[in-house]
Design an enzyme around this catalytic site. Sequence first.
Site, mmCIF file in Angstrom:
data_model
loop_
_atom_site.group_PDB
_atom_site.id
_atom_site.type_symbol
_atom_site.label_atom_id
_atom_site.label_comp_id
_atom_site.label_asym_id
_atom_site.label_seq_id
_atom_site.Cartn_x
_atom_site.Cartn_y
_atom_site.Cartn_z
ATOM 1 N N GLY A 1 13.315 13.609 5.343
ATOM 2 C CA GLY A 1 12.571 13.889 5.775
ATOM 3 C C GLY A 1 10.943 14.587 6.128
ATOM 4 O O GLY A 1 10.186 13.348 5.737
ATOM 5 N N SER A 2 10.565 15.196 5.645
ATOM 6 C CA SER A 2 9.223 16.064 5.322
ATOM 7 C C SER A 2 9.281 15.387 3.606
ATOM 8 O O SER A 2 7.979 15.144 3.505
ATOM 9 C CB SER A 2 9.032 17.517 4.394
ATOM 10 O OG SER A 2 10.112 18.235 3.898
ATOM 11 N N SER B 1 14.365 10.983 8.092
ATOM 12 C CA SER B 1 14.072 11.749 9.179
ATOM 13 C C SER B 1 12.852 11.280 10.259
ATOM 14 O O SER B 1 12.220 12.362 9.203
ATOM 15 C CB SER B 1 14.865 13.026 8.920
ATOM 16 O OG SER B 1 14.576 13.547 9.967
ATOM 17 N N HIS C 1 22.348 11.916 14.421
ATOM 18 C CA HIS C 1 23.106 12.609 14.478
ATOM 19 C C HIS C 1 22.581 13.752 15.341
ATOM 20 O O HIS C 1 21.985 14.170 15.485
ATOM 21 C CB HIS C 1 21.974 13.748 12.816
ATOM 22 C CG HIS C 1 22.799 14.708 12.507
ATOM 23 N ND1 HIS C 1 21.679 15.579 11.221
ATOM 24 C CD2 HIS C 1 23.483 16.168 12.972
ATOM 25 C CE1 HIS C 1 22.954 16.925 11.323
ATOM 26 N NE2 HIS C 1 23.749 16.670 12.285
ATOM 27 N N MET D 1 23.266 17.463 17.468
ATOM 28 C CA MET D 1 23.203 18.470 17.122
ATOM 29 C C MET D 1 23.288 19.166 17.750
ATOM 30 O O MET D 1 22.333 20.273 18.650
ATOM 31 C CB MET D 1 22.480 19.369 16.133
ATOM 32 C CG MET D 1 22.882 18.532 14.397
ATOM 33 S SD MET D 1 20.586 19.115 13.627
ATOM 34 C CE MET D 1 19.912 18.048 13.963
ATOM 35 N N MET E 1 25.420 19.341 5.579
ATOM 36 C CA MET E 1 24.205 19.905 6.050
ATOM 37 C C MET E 1 23.480 20.621 4.575
ATOM 38 O O MET E 1 24.783 21.503 4.186
ATOM 39 C CB MET E 1 24.015 20.534 7.218
ATOM 40 C CG MET E 1 24.230 19.614 7.852
ATOM 41 S SD MET E 1 22.527 18.357 8.753
ATOM 42 C CE MET E 1 21.530 20.056 8.517
ATOM 43 N N ASP F 1 17.303 13.169 14.494
ATOM 44 C CA ASP F 1 18.107 14.045 14.767
ATOM 45 C C ASP F 1 17.628 14.692 16.014
ATOM 46 O O ASP F 1 16.149 14.491 16.872
ATOM 47 C CB ASP F 1 16.923 15.109 13.996
ATOM 48 C CG ASP F 1 17.745 15.184 12.671
ATOM 49 O OD1 ASP F 1 18.322 15.044 12.299
ATOM 50 O OD2 ASP F 1 17.085 15.318 11.395
ATOM 51 N N ASP G 1 21.928 15.743 3.579
ATOM 52 C CA ASP G 1 20.610 16.281 5.258
ATOM 53 C C ASP G 1 20.253 17.879 4.652
ATOM 54 O O ASP G 1 20.724 18.673 5.241
ATOM 55 C CB ASP G 1 21.285 16.127 6.802
ATOM 56 C CG ASP G 1 19.903 15.512 7.218
ATOM 57 O OD1 ASP G 1 18.699 16.938 7.249
ATOM 58 O OD2 ASP G 1 20.011 15.875 8.712
ATOM 59 N N GLY G 2 18.723 18.090 4.327
ATOM 60 C CA GLY G 2 18.313 18.951 4.230
ATOM 61 C C GLY G 2 17.785 19.815 2.880
ATOM 62 O O GLY G 2 18.207 19.816 1.000
ATOM 63 N N GLY G 3 16.552 19.962 2.883
ATOM 64 C CA GLY G 3 16.055 20.068 1.434
ATOM 65 C C GLY G 3 16.021 18.775 0.266
ATOM 66 O O GLY G 3 15.687 19.076 -0.798
ATOM 67 N N HIS H 1 17.238 8.183 10.676
ATOM 68 C CA HIS H 1 18.091 9.252 10.739
ATOM 69 C C HIS H 1 17.077 9.613 12.477
ATOM 70 O O HIS H 1 16.112 10.135 12.076
ATOM 71 C CB HIS H 1 18.078 10.852 9.510
ATOM 72 C CG HIS H 1 18.856 10.905 9.754
ATOM 73 N ND1 HIS H 1 20.351 11.285 9.859
ATOM 74 C CD2 HIS H 1 18.732 12.725 10.202
ATOM 75 C CE1 HIS H 1 20.476 12.010 9.856
ATOM 76 N NE2 HIS H 1 20.190 13.265 10.436
ATOM 77 N N MET I 1 18.441 17.924 18.977
ATOM 78 C CA MET I 1 19.280 19.152 19.760
ATOM 79 C C MET I 1 18.624 18.861 20.337
ATOM 80 O O MET I 1 17.919 18.903 21.458
ATOM 81 C CB MET I 1 17.408 19.764 17.921
ATOM 82 C CG MET I 1 17.998 19.567 16.981
ATOM 83 S SD MET I 1 16.816 20.610 15.722
ATOM 84 C CE MET I 1 16.824 19.354 14.297
ATOM 85 N N GLY J 1 18.276 22.713 12.743
ATOM 86 C CA GLY J 1 17.612 23.063 13.367
ATOM 87 C C GLY J 1 16.010 23.374 13.189
ATOM 88 O O GLY J 1 15.547 22.867 14.238
ATOM 89 N N PHE J 2 15.754 22.954 12.221
ATOM 90 C CA PHE J 2 13.958 22.269 12.366
ATOM 91 C C PHE J 2 13.950 21.895 10.488
ATOM 92 O O PHE J 2 14.813 22.599 9.811
ATOM 93 C CB PHE J 2 13.611 24.113 11.894
ATOM 94 C CG PHE J 2 13.794 25.019 12.770
ATOM 95 C CD1 PHE J 2 12.520 24.726 13.903
ATOM 96 C CD2 PHE J 2 14.109 26.115 13.000
ATOM 97 C CE1 PHE J 2 12.714 24.927 15.042
ATOM 98 C CE2 PHE J 2 14.398 26.587 14.121
ATOM 99 C CZ PHE J 2 13.549 26.550 15.083
ATOM 100 N N GLY J 3 13.202 21.291 10.540
ATOM 101 C CA GLY J 3 12.461 20.366 8.875
ATOM 102 C C GLY J 3 11.587 21.688 7.905
ATOM 103 O O GLY J 3 11.611 22.461 8.498
ATOM 104 N N GLY J 4 11.168 20.753 6.309
ATOM 105 C CA GLY J 4 11.379 21.375 5.652
ATOM 106 C C GLY J 4 11.868 22.841 5.112
ATOM 107 O O GLY J 4 11.192 23.777 4.456
#
Length: 217
Positions: free
Chosen positions: A195-196, A7, A65, A67, A135, A34, A173-175, A32, A36, A140-143
């Site tokens: 992402g991170s 991402s 994606h 959002m 999700m 994102d 997507d997420g963590g 990916h 927003m 809304g936010f990475g990490g």
Amino acid sequence: MTKIAPSILSADFAKLGEEIKEVEQAGADYIHVDVMDGHFVPNITIGPLIADAIKPITNVPLDVHLMIENPDAYIPQFAKSASIITVHQEACVHLHRTLQLIRSHGVKPGVVINPGTPAEMIKPVLTEVDLVLLMTVNPGFGGQSFIKEVVPKIAQIAAWREEMGLHFEIEIDGGVNEVTAPICTENGADVLVAGSAVFNQSNRKEAIDLIRKSAEK
């Protein structure tokens, strides 16, 4: 083989082109993107101009994606660069129509649901999509940390896919990292957004390989 979709939300935007080329060479399957709008989610990221700028510099498909509120208004613009456009069930007034609109532009349609949305909300449109994105954080936010309560939904979507004889991909997507990746794939996920876990690492190839290998144990 499990697909990895880095991402760009976690990339260094001061050298975005270089970042994308690096993860492409490192084995990324999708890029990916994102998007927003500061309304549907509490953050503002990028618009169609950035997606258009990315398209010529990579051979990796763009997984866009959205959002955003009122995605129908922006689908024609993003369709110029995207290979896949995913829209949130929560943001679409007429979800079936929106997915048809994406396909009418020659782009693969995908549907997304947030952690608090039941899987049943998208069952009626599973025949219309090429991708289901779940999700595992609130968008809304990475990490953010992986929300484990979403895991049963991965298994449920995978079971419906088999029962209905469908072939859409299941994306998470997420963590996502080397610890959570196998949890996702064991329950039926095919594509992992990272992402991170990729862009915050000095060696992007090692990072992607680590996630993929852990996912396939």
